[in-house]
Design a protein around this motif. Structure first.
Motif, PDB file in Angstrom:
ATOM      1  N   ARG A  59       4.235   5.649  -5.263  1.00  0.00           N
ATOM      2  CA  ARG A  59       4.425   5.704  -6.710  1.00  0.00           C
ATOM      3  C   ARG A  59       3.437   6.670  -7.357  1.00  0.00           C
ATOM      4  O   ARG A  59       3.775   7.380  -8.310  1.00  0.00           O
ATOM      5  CB  ARG A  59       4.277   4.305  -7.315  1.00  0.00           C
ATOM      6  CG  ARG A  59       5.471   3.400  -7.052  1.00  0.00           C
ATOM      7  CD  ARG A  59       5.278   2.043  -7.710  1.00  0.00           C
ATOM      8  NE  ARG A  59       5.111   2.146  -9.150  1.00  0.00           N
ATOM      9  CZ  ARG A  59       6.107   2.261 -10.019  1.00  0.00           C
ATOM     10  NH1 ARG A  59       7.360   2.293  -9.590  1.00  0.00           N
ATOM     11  NH2 ARG A  59       5.876   2.347 -11.310  1.00  0.00           N
ATOM     12  N   ARG A  60       2.203   6.701  -6.857  1.00  0.00           N
ATOM     13  CA  ARG A  60       1.213   7.644  -7.396  1.00  0.00           C
ATOM     14  C   ARG A  60       1.633   9.081  -7.094  1.00  0.00           C
ATOM     15  O   ARG A  60       1.491   9.959  -7.944  1.00  0.00           O
ATOM     16  CB  ARG A  60      -0.163   7.343  -6.801  1.00  0.00           C
ATOM     17  CG  ARG A  60      -0.789   6.078  -7.350  1.00  0.00           C
ATOM     18  CD  ARG A  60      -2.054   5.725  -6.606  1.00  0.00           C
ATOM     19  NE  ARG A  60      -3.121   6.680  -6.839  1.00  0.00           N
ATOM     20  CZ  ARG A  60      -4.099   6.511  -7.724  1.00  0.00           C
ATOM     21  NH1 ARG A  60      -4.119   5.434  -8.482  1.00  0.00           N
ATOM     22  NH2 ARG A  60      -5.054   7.409  -7.853  1.00  0.00           N
ATOM     23  N   LEU A  61       2.134   9.321  -5.874  1.00  0.00           N
ATOM     24  CA  LEU A  61       2.579  10.668  -5.527  1.00  0.00           C
ATOM     25  C   LEU A  61       3.769  11.091  -6.378  1.00  0.00           C
ATOM     26  O   LEU A  61       3.936  12.275  -6.700  1.00  0.00           O
ATOM     27  CB  LEU A  61       2.945  10.738  -4.041  1.00  0.00           C
ATOM     28  CG  LEU A  61       1.778  10.744  -3.048  1.00  0.00           C
ATOM     29  CD1 LEU A  61       2.299  10.650  -1.631  1.00  0.00           C
ATOM     30  CD2 LEU A  61       0.930  11.993  -3.213  1.00  0.00           C
ATOM     31  N   ASP A  97      -1.193   4.964 -13.093  1.00  0.00           N
ATOM     32  CA  ASP A  97      -1.770   4.716 -14.415  1.00  0.00           C
ATOM     33  C   ASP A  97      -3.254   5.069 -14.373  1.00  0.00           C
ATOM     34  O   ASP A  97      -4.024   4.477 -13.623  1.00  0.00           O
ATOM     35  CB  ASP A  97      -1.590   3.247 -14.799  1.00  0.00           C
ATOM     36  CG  ASP A  97      -1.971   2.978 -16.251  1.00  0.00           C
ATOM     37  OD1 ASP A  97      -2.752   3.765 -16.816  1.00  0.00           O
ATOM     38  OD2 ASP A  97      -1.492   1.990 -16.816  1.00  0.00           O
ATOM     39  N   TYR A  98      -3.648   6.058 -15.189  1.00  0.00           N
ATOM     40  CA  TYR A  98      -5.032   6.519 -15.231  1.00  0.00           C
ATOM     41  C   TYR A  98      -5.621   6.355 -16.631  1.00  0.00           C
ATOM     42  O   TYR A  98      -6.486   7.115 -17.053  1.00  0.00           O
ATOM     43  CB  TYR A  98      -5.099   7.980 -14.791  1.00  0.00           C
ATOM     44  CG  TYR A  98      -4.337   8.243 -13.515  1.00  0.00           C
ATOM     45  CD1 TYR A  98      -4.888   7.886 -12.288  1.00  0.00           C
ATOM     46  CD2 TYR A  98      -3.053   8.777 -13.531  1.00  0.00           C
ATOM     47  CE1 TYR A  98      -4.175   8.081 -11.106  1.00  0.00           C
ATOM     48  CE2 TYR A  98      -2.336   8.975 -12.360  1.00  0.00           C
ATOM     49  CZ  TYR A  98      -2.914   8.628 -11.155  1.00  0.00           C
ATOM     50  OH  TYR A  98      -2.202   8.814  -9.992  1.00  0.00           O
ATOM     51  N   SER A  99      -5.124   5.348 -17.358  1.00  0.00           N
ATOM     52  CA  SER A  99      -5.538   5.139 -18.738  1.00  0.00           C
ATOM     53  C   SER A  99      -7.010   4.782 -18.859  1.00  0.00           C
ATOM     54  O   SER A  99      -7.602   4.986 -19.921  1.00  0.00           O
ATOM     55  CB  SER A  99      -4.682   4.038 -19.377  1.00  0.00           C
ATOM     56  OG  SER A  99      -4.755   2.836 -18.621  1.00  0.00           O
ATOM     57  N   GLU A 100      -7.622   4.273 -17.799  1.00  0.00           N
ATOM     58  CA  GLU A 100      -9.035   3.895 -17.859  1.00  0.00           C
ATOM     59  C   GLU A 100      -9.966   5.049 -17.479  1.00  0.00           C
ATOM     60  O   GLU A 100     -11.184   4.918 -17.585  1.00  0.00           O
ATOM     61  CB  GLU A 100      -9.300   2.710 -16.918  1.00  0.00           C
ATOM     62  CG  GLU A 100      -8.500   1.464 -17.249  1.00  0.00           C
ATOM     63  CD  GLU A 100      -8.801   0.936 -18.645  1.00  0.00           C
ATOM     64  OE1 GLU A 100      -9.985   1.005 -19.043  1.00  0.00           O
ATOM     65  OE2 GLU A 100      -7.878   0.483 -19.327  1.00  0.00           O
ATOM     66  N   MET A 145       0.825  -1.203   0.000  1.00  0.00           N
ATOM     67  CA  MET A 145       0.000   0.000   0.000  1.00  0.00           C
ATOM     68  C   MET A 145       0.861   1.256   0.000  1.00  0.00           C
ATOM     69  O   MET A 145       0.585   2.215  -0.728  1.00  0.00           O
ATOM     70  CB  MET A 145      -0.936  -0.001   1.216  1.00  0.00           C
ATOM     71  CG  MET A 145      -2.006  -1.070   1.177  1.00  0.00           C
ATOM     72  SD  MET A 145      -3.079  -1.031   2.626  1.00  0.00           S
ATOM     73  CE  MET A 145      -3.828   0.584   2.439  1.00  0.00           C
ATOM     74  N   SER A 146       1.922   1.236   0.803  1.00  0.00           N
ATOM     75  CA  SER A 146       2.818   2.384   0.856  1.00  0.00           C
ATOM     76  C   SER A 146       3.496   2.618  -0.487  1.00  0.00           C
ATOM     77  O   SER A 146       3.596   3.757  -0.965  1.00  0.00           O
ATOM     78  CB  SER A 146       3.874   2.170   1.945  1.00  0.00           C
ATOM     79  OG  SER A 146       4.812   3.237   1.958  1.00  0.00           O
ATOM     80  N   THR A 147       3.956   1.522  -1.111  1.00  0.00           N
ATOM     81  CA  THR A 147       4.598   1.642  -2.423  1.00  0.00           C
ATOM     82  C   THR A 147       3.623   2.145  -3.464  1.00  0.00           C
ATOM     83  O   THR A 147       3.965   2.986  -4.308  1.00  0.00           O
ATOM     84  CB  THR A 147       5.162   0.277  -2.853  1.00  0.00           C
ATOM     85  OG1 THR A 147       6.101  -0.167  -1.877  1.00  0.00           O
ATOM     86  CG2 THR A 147       5.833   0.372  -4.206  1.00  0.00           C
ATOM     87  N   ALA A 188       7.159  15.268  -6.935  1.00  0.00           N
ATOM     88  CA  ALA A 188       5.967  14.689  -6.330  1.00  0.00           C
ATOM     89  C   ALA A 188       4.752  15.518  -6.694  1.00  0.00           C
ATOM     90  O   ALA A 188       4.862  16.662  -7.171  1.00  0.00           O
ATOM     91  CB  ALA A 188       6.117  14.609  -4.804  1.00  0.00           C
ATOM     92  N   ASN A 189       3.600  14.937  -6.477  1.00  0.00           N
ATOM     93  CA  ASN A 189       2.326  15.606  -6.756  1.00  0.00           C
ATOM     94  C   ASN A 189       2.230  16.903  -5.955  1.00  0.00           C
ATOM     95  O   ASN A 189       2.269  16.876  -4.724  1.00  0.00           O
ATOM     96  CB  ASN A 189       1.174  14.667  -6.376  1.00  0.00           C
ATOM     97  CG  ASN A 189      -0.171  15.176  -6.848  1.00  0.00           C
ATOM     98  OD1 ASN A 189      -0.360  16.363  -7.073  1.00  0.00           O
ATOM     99  ND2 ASN A 189      -1.108  14.272  -6.992  1.00  0.00           N
TER     100      ASN A 189
END
Length: 356
Positions: free
Chosen positions: A109-111, A116-119, A103-105, A161-162
């Motif tokens: 990774r998102r931050l 991946d937001y391809s959907e 969960m942390s990873t 980062a975000n």
């Protein structure tokens, strides 16, 4: 004793580095071994049914220990001490550690922009990040966003980062012209793309990539120089180009006092009397400009200021009263808040001229 501890530490590290499948197999193998040892020890109260044993095994592994089930004989207790307790607790601890780490990873990774937001579809994709200026753009988009609209996606380079994790998702890229990154940002399903590079060259390259990745989306690109803006206007249909109006506004304010305040009010995202747009739906049929002007004013307190034909590039701010208004034309109006086209009673517009 130190040797036993060392052995268990090695086993724990070995299991912790294994895949989920191997961890599940280890859990199953240890549970079956424990079940067999209890059967051999004659612990029938623990092995009379698979459910009873699973209940005992999990309460032991999770260290809950309700106390309603336990080995009754010395052999069963010894098996529990040497095999069941240390093995199940170690395996469960590894499981929790892998869950937390995964969960942390995932969120890290998102931050860091590796999500991946391809959907995703129907969202706004912001391309490029220039600190405060980009933050103001995002805040303006958030203020005018529909409550159920998908989260905004930021595609940018040069940031680690975000910058606004509470409000948008982030895709990190090496170059804004990287076509594959647009796929990861869900550009194909995006409703709107807002592009602003560090300079006009970067904006141009990003606009070309965005147009290829999202041919059906509404693309807005900001250029500093009029030359690059004109190039995009002539070569890329459907891309709305924005340039600085500071010089023209300075002249207009000098000749027409108060013009600067007018522009500021019309294009502010958080004040009353702001300019909005809506597209005439297909079911509206053909109307006359005067009908629409009076209908919107009387029924919805909107001030119609102009329109743009379906597929047109120019806006007419002084339409003739008998000008025809049809489906897919874009109407521009001033109001205290946005009014959606689907909430307008278009069939009632024709009666407004008669009533007047």
């Amino acid at each position: 004793m130190p040797r036993i501890v060392s052995i268990w530490q090695r086993i724990y590290v070995a299991i912790a580095t294994l895949s989920w499948g191997v961890l599940a197999a280890s859990f199953l193998a240890h549970a079956l071994l424990s079940y067999a040892l209890f059967i051999a020890a004659g612990e029938t109260q623990l092995t009379d049914s698979p459910i009873t044993f699973a209940y005992f095994y999990m309460t032991t592994a999770t260290t809950v220990g309700y106390g309603d089930l336990s080995p009754g004989g010395d052999t069963g207790r010894l098996a529990n001490v040497l095999v069941v307790l240390p093995g199940s607790i170690a395996l469960f601890t590894v499981f929790l550690g892998k869950v937390v780490t995964s969960m942390s990873t995932f969120w890290r990774r998102r931050l860091q922009g590796f999500g991946d937001y391809s959907e995703r579809s129907g969202h706004t994709l912001v391309v490029g990040w220039q600190g405060v200026r980009s933050r103001q753009v995002v805040e303006g988009l958030l203020e005018d966003r529909h409550a159920r609209a998908p989260r905004i996606v930021l595609l940018a380079r040069g940031i680690e980062a975000n910058p606004m994790p509470d409000h948008l998702d982030f895709v990190a890229v090496e170059q804004l012209s990287d076509f594959s990154s647009y796929a990861r940002a869900g550009a194909a399903g995006a409703q709107t793309l807002v592009i602003r590079g560090a300079d006009d060259d970067e904006t141009l390259a990003a606009t070309l990539a965005a147009k290829s990745a999202a041919p059906q989306a509404h693309i807005v690109a900001h250029f500093q120089e009029e030359g690059a803006a004109q190039l995009v206007r002539h070569q890329l249909s459907g891309v709305e180009v924005v340039t600085s109006i500071a010089a023209g506004l300075l002249v207009r304010a000098a000749r027409d006092p108060g013009a600067s305040q007018l522009a500021e009010r019309m294009f502010a995202s958080h004040s009353v009397d702001t300019a909005f747009s809506m597209q005439v739906p297909a079911e509206a049929g053909k109307l006359v400009y005067l009908e629409v002007l009076l209908g919107l004013k009387r029924r919805y307190r909107l001030t119609l200021i102009g329109m743009c034909r379906d597929g047109g590039r120019s806006v007419d701010l002084n339409c003739p009263s008998d000008c025809e208004v049809g489906p897919r034309d874009t109407l521009f109006y001033i109001a205290d808040h946005r009014v959606r086209a689907e909430t307008v009673d278009w069939t009632a517009m024709r009666s407004e001229v008669i009533a007047a």
